[in-house]
Enzyme design. Structure first.
Site, mmCIF file in Angstrom:
data_model
loop_
_atom_site.group_PDB
_atom_site.id
_atom_site.type_symbol
_atom_site.label_atom_id
_atom_site.label_comp_id
_atom_site.label_asym_id
_atom_site.label_seq_id
_atom_site.Cartn_x
_atom_site.Cartn_y
_atom_site.Cartn_z
ATOM 1 N N GLU A 107 0.837 -1.198 0.000
ATOM 2 C CA GLU A 107 0.000 0.000 0.000
ATOM 3 C C GLU A 107 0.874 1.251 0.000
ATOM 4 O O GLU A 107 1.755 1.392 0.835
ATOM 5 C CB GLU A 107 -0.921 -0.003 1.227
ATOM 6 C CG GLU A 107 -1.909 -1.165 1.271
ATOM 7 C CD GLU A 107 -2.974 -1.111 0.178
ATOM 8 O OE1 GLU A 107 -3.121 -0.053 -0.477
ATOM 9 O OE2 GLU A 107 -3.661 -2.134 -0.011
ATOM 10 N N CYS A 165 -7.144 -1.492 8.628
ATOM 11 C CA CYS A 165 -5.833 -1.521 7.979
ATOM 12 C C CYS A 165 -5.416 -0.109 7.607
ATOM 13 O O CYS A 165 -4.339 0.360 7.963
ATOM 14 C CB CYS A 165 -5.890 -2.384 6.719
ATOM 15 S SG CYS A 165 -6.143 -4.131 7.081
ATOM 16 N N HIS A 218 -0.824 -5.826 2.443
ATOM 17 C CA HIS A 218 -2.031 -6.653 2.527
ATOM 18 C C HIS A 218 -1.711 -8.061 2.037
ATOM 19 O O HIS A 218 -1.024 -8.222 1.021
ATOM 20 C CB HIS A 218 -3.137 -6.077 1.631
ATOM 21 C CG HIS A 218 -4.114 -5.230 2.387
ATOM 22 N ND1 HIS A 218 -4.369 -3.907 2.088
ATOM 23 C CD2 HIS A 218 -4.916 -5.525 3.444
ATOM 24 C CE1 HIS A 218 -5.276 -3.431 2.930
ATOM 25 N NE2 HIS A 218 -5.615 -4.385 3.764
#
Length: 209
Positions: free
Chosen positions: A85, A149, A168
């Site tokens: 991410e 998250c 992730h």
């Protein structure tokens, strides 16, 4: 104290919803077994899926360890690859946590920037890890999903001025084993540390001239 040792904190999440076993914590435990080499002090934590716990735990990890890098690992039921991410977002937290709670403000840090990018070039990490041929597909994303998250990532990015990362992982067996995910995390974090130290070398050189 060995000054050459770098401290890295890696977190995974506890169970939530139908995910009674959270692949992120399994992957982090596998990483702990593998380690990051002798020059890295690795600390791992399981984070409950609760906004208020995250709000107190994440700052305490930064304060306690002064880590070079904090990497949060989370589960995405939709993911089929290990996903890096790029950024965390401040607003839009409407999903209820394990305590049926969500922040009234629906944001992480009131008055904080809308989006914070990691200082780590995730495209570069993705290319480098892919080139290693570990048999685990790695991809990059700009949306960590506006749940715990994303909330954890933004909080960490805000506190560390970008010296955090979020990864992730897909559910176990879809398609990777915990062990394969642990190996992938090990490679990913090594590349992240490598990029961070290259960036620091550049900064140090500039200071010397």
């Amino acid at each position: 104290m060995d000054n050459n040792k770098r401290t890295v904190v890696v977190t995974g999440f506890g169970p939530f919803g139908e995910h009674t076993i959270n692949a992120s914590w399994v992957a982090v435990q596998e990483l702990k077994k593998l380690g990051l080499g002798n020059d890295v002090d690795l600390h791992v934590y399981e984070v409950p899926v609760e906004y208020q716990t995250v709000q107190s735990l994440v700052p305490s990890l930064w304060k306690q360890y002064h880590p070079q890098l904090v990497v949060h690992v989370g589960l995405s039921g939709m993911a089929t690859t290990v996903t890096l991410e790029k950024c965390g977002r401040n607003h839009g937290y409407k999903g209820l946590d394990n305590c049926s709670f969500c922040p009234d403000s629906q944001c992480c840090v009131e008055g904080g920037p809308d989006c914070i990018d990691s200082v780590i070039d995730m495209d570069s990490v993705c290319k480098r890890v892919t080139a290693l041929g570990l048999g685990v597909a790695v991809s990059v994303s700009k949306d960590a999903g506006r749940y715990l998250c994303d909330f954890t990532y933004y909080t960490s990015l805000y506190l560390s001025r970008g010296r955090s990362a979020f990864v992730h992982v897909p559910p176990l067996g879809k398609p990777y084993s915990g062990e394969a995910l642990g190996r992938a995390l090990q490679a990913i974090i090594r590349e992240m540390l490598e990029l961070l130290s290259q960036a620091e070398d550049k900064i140090n050189c500039q200071h010397e001239h």
